[in-house]
Structure formats: C-alpha cells, structure tokens
Design a protein around this motif. Sequence first.
Motif, PDB file in Angstrom:
ATOM      1  N   GLU A  62     -26.751   6.150  25.704  1.00 15.33           N
ATOM      2  CA  GLU A  62     -28.091   5.918  26.224  1.00 15.33           C
ATOM      3  C   GLU A  62     -28.574   4.537  25.784  1.00 15.33           C
ATOM      4  N   GLU A  63     -29.450   3.961  26.606  1.00 13.64           N
ATOM      5  CA  GLU A  63     -29.921   2.611  26.313  1.00 13.64           C
ATOM      6  C   GLU A  63     -30.597   2.544  24.948  1.00 13.64           C
ATOM      7  N   SER A  64     -31.304   3.598  24.576  1.00 17.57           N
ATOM      8  CA  SER A  64     -32.008   3.591  23.296  1.00 17.57           C
ATOM      9  C   SER A  64     -31.066   3.665  22.112  1.00 17.57           C
ATOM     10  N   ALA A  65     -29.798   4.078  22.337  1.00 21.41           N
ATOM     11  CA  ALA A  65     -28.831   4.225  21.244  1.00 21.41           C
ATOM     12  C   ALA A  65     -27.984   2.983  21.050  1.00 21.41           C
ATOM     13  N   ARG A  66     -28.236   1.938  21.810  1.00 22.95           N
ATOM     14  CA  ARG A  66     -27.412   0.741  21.720  1.00 22.95           C
ATOM     15  C   ARG A  66     -27.927  -0.233  20.665  1.00 22.95           C
ATOM     16  N   PHE A  67     -29.175  -0.112  20.261  1.00 27.04           N
ATOM     17  CA  PHE A  67     -29.758  -0.995  19.252  1.00 27.04           C
ATOM     18  C   PHE A  67     -30.546  -0.130  18.275  1.00 27.04           C
ATOM     19  N   TYR A  68     -30.094  -0.108  17.030  1.00 24.17           N
ATOM     20  CA  TYR A  68     -30.815   0.690  16.041  1.00 24.17           C
ATOM     21  C   TYR A  68     -30.497   0.178  14.642  1.00 24.17           C
ATOM     22  N   GLU A  69     -31.275   0.646  13.670  1.00 28.04           N
ATOM     23  CA  GLU A  69     -31.114   0.249  12.273  1.00 28.04           C
ATOM     24  C   GLU A  69     -30.793   1.482  11.435  1.00 28.04           C
ATOM     25  N   GLU A  70     -29.741   1.362  10.614  1.00 30.63           N
ATOM     26  CA  GLU A  70     -29.347   2.458   9.743  1.00 30.63           C
ATOM     27  C   GLU A  70     -30.286   2.554   8.540  1.00 30.63           C
ATOM     28  N   GLU A  71     -30.199   3.685   7.857  1.00 28.10           N
ATOM     29  CA  GLU A  71     -31.026   3.880   6.665  1.00 28.10           C
ATOM     30  C   GLU A  71     -30.687   2.902   5.557  1.00 28.10           C
ATOM     31  N   ASP A  72     -29.404   2.456   5.531  1.00 34.06           N
ATOM     32  CA  ASP A  72     -29.009   1.506   4.492  1.00 34.06           C
ATOM     33  C   ASP A  72     -29.366   0.059   4.855  1.00 34.06           C
ATOM     34  N   GLY A  73     -30.062  -0.119   5.964  1.00 35.27           N
ATOM     35  CA  GLY A  73     -30.484  -1.453   6.364  1.00 35.27           C
ATOM     36  C   GLY A  73     -29.545  -2.152   7.328  1.00 35.27           C
ATOM     37  N   GLY A  74     -28.408  -1.544   7.677  1.00 34.44           N
ATOM     38  CA  GLY A  74     -27.475  -2.163   8.606  1.00 34.44           C
ATOM     39  C   GLY A  74     -27.985  -2.102  10.039  1.00 34.44           C
ATOM     40  N   LEU A  75     -27.794  -3.190  10.753  1.00 37.29           N
ATOM     41  CA  LEU A  75     -28.195  -3.262  12.153  1.00 37.29           C
ATOM     42  C   LEU A  75     -26.992  -3.006  13.047  1.00 37.29           C
ATOM     43  N   HIS A  76     -27.172  -2.179  14.072  1.00 31.95           N
ATOM     44  CA  HIS A  76     -26.110  -1.854  15.021  1.00 31.95           C
ATOM     45  C   HIS A  76     -26.541  -2.311  16.400  1.00 31.95           C
ATOM     46  N   LEU A  77     -25.685  -3.070  17.035  1.00 26.52           N
ATOM     47  CA  LEU A  77     -25.952  -3.561  18.386  1.00 26.52           C
ATOM     48  C   LEU A  77     -24.734  -3.316  19.261  1.00 26.52           C
ATOM     49  N   ARG A  78     -24.958  -2.873  20.475  1.00 22.04           N
ATOM     50  CA  ARG A  78     -23.910  -2.808  21.492  1.00 22.04           C
ATOM     51  C   ARG A  78     -24.372  -3.654  22.667  1.00 22.04           C
ATOM     52  N   THR A  79     -23.648  -4.688  22.942  1.00 19.89           N
ATOM     53  CA  THR A  79     -24.015  -5.577  24.037  1.00 19.89           C
ATOM     54  C   THR A  79     -22.778  -5.974  24.819  1.00 19.89           C
TER      55      THR A  79
END
Length: 320
Positions: A62-79
């Motif tokens: 889903e579009e909302s799952a492509r950019f998010y921040e983990e609890e440990d502060g890591g950023l996840h991006l799918r582009t």
Amino acid sequence: MLNVFNLQGGRLVQHEIDNANSLAELDPVWVDLDEPESWELAWVEERLGVTVPADALGEDLEESARFYEEEDGGLHLRTDFLVMDDAGAQTMRVAFILHGKRLISVHRADSAVFRLLRLRARRMPGLVEDGLDALLALLMTDAEYSADALEGVYLALENISQTIVHPGATDANAAEALAGIALQEDLNGRIRRNVMDTRRAVSFLMRSRRLSAEQIREASQITRDIDSLDGHTAFLFDKINFLMSATVGFININQNKIIKLFSVASVALLPPTLIASIYGMNFKFMPELDWGMGYPFALGLMAASVAVPFYVFRRKGWLK
C-alpha cells in the motif's frame, strides 16, 4: 551482490564483499544489495544491527506502507527508479533503509543512476559525507536521468513528425509512426510516474526533520527540478495527442482517396448503364432491328455519357 562504500579522503570507495569478516572490518556509509542472497542479508543485519523487511521489494505494498519510520529511528523508503535498455523503459523498485548515518539499499538489478552516482562520488570529493547525502544524490541523479529520457522523447517525436509531414509518406509510414508514438507515450507516462514517486520520497525526507540546512536546500532544488519536468511531460502528452490525431487524419485522407475513386467511377458509369438498360428492354419496335445504325449509335451514346462526367470531374479537380 554485496557492495559496501566507505569514505576515504572525502571520496566514496567501493568494496565488493565476499565474506562476513571483510564486512566487519569496514565502517560503511552506504551498503548496496544488488539481488542479495540470504547470507548477504544476514551479514548486513548482523554487522549493522538492522532488519531488512522480507517484503522490501514487494510491488503490492500500500502507498502508506512505502514510507515510514521505525521505533528505533530508522527510516524506510520504497521508491522507483527509471531503467532504460534495449527492451524499452521500465521502473525498478528500490528499498532504502536509513539507519543512523548509514544507507542500505536493496534492489534486483543495477541501473544507470547507481552507476552514475558511484562514478561521480569517486571523482568529486565531498559529494557524499553520509548515508543521507548518498540518498539525496541518488534521488537527484534519478531526476537528471528522467530529464535526459525526456530529451530522448523530444527527439523521437520530432523524427516521427518529419515522417508524417513528408510529401511521400505512405500508409506503411503512418503505421510505423503510430507504433513509435505509442512507444513514446508509454515512456513519457513512465517518466511522469517516476518523477512523481521521486517527489514523494524527497517530501518524506524533508518531513522527517533529519536533513541539515544544506541538505534541505538540496532537497528543495530536487523538488524544483521535478516541478519543471512535470511541465515538460504535460507538453509532451499534448504533442503526442497532436501527432496521433495527425497520423490518424493522414490515414483517413488516404482511405478517402480510394473511396473517391470508387465514387467517381460509379457516378461516371451510371449514364451508360441507364442507356444499356433502355436499349435492352423488349420494345415492340426495337431500334437496332428497324435502324441499321442502332447498335453503333447506342455504343457511341454510352461512350459520350462516360466522357462527359469525367470531363466535368477533371475541370472541377475532383480527379486529382
């Protein structure tokens, strides 16, 4: 394939890793996983203390799952990144993980964008200082690559337009032009989708509040470049629609010429058909029996009835 990049003298230096010990000896800024094997993923997760999601390259997220921040502060991006080869243009999904100052990228194939950044980083000291710089540089290079692809679309459409307006153009040329227009329309659409996805990735990074003042200026410049590309893609869509309409109109004109020939022939042959029908009726006194010149007169009248319509059509220019 596992490629690890660290900084040496301000330049990005690439190391190909074939065992876990080699990875443990490096302090990487960027870890690039190209079609990674399971053990390569395990080495990276153990060495850097991160977890690469199993669906990192999933296309059905889903579009909302492509950019998010983990609890440990890591950023996840799918582009997506634009990839062009002999088979045509396509988009390649790339997963990025920003863990501290390190960047981890996962993808299934190499692309010109990644190769160009590696080349620039080796030749330009100070271009990349951390993983966030590497990610912004990749997004900027992707925008530049999309701009180069748009220039290719411009040139291709210009060649197609020259084919259509050429005086000696045929239906075969028109069919070839239609195929070329459809190909360029698909490429233009992929470029537009790619730059839209790049804009979303840059916007997410700016909202994350991880960027320095200099990085914010760089991200803003990428956004402005993408906005200018949007205008170009819109113009190209209009040009593609115009060429499509012109090509279809050219084909219709050629078809109408053929129909016009049949129409002229049918109209010109109506009078002799009428005369032949009249002379073929069973009159009580048939002219060809009572008059010796009956048949020659009928044939001459039929020839004259054909010549007169063709003369009129020629004078009006309908036979051109």
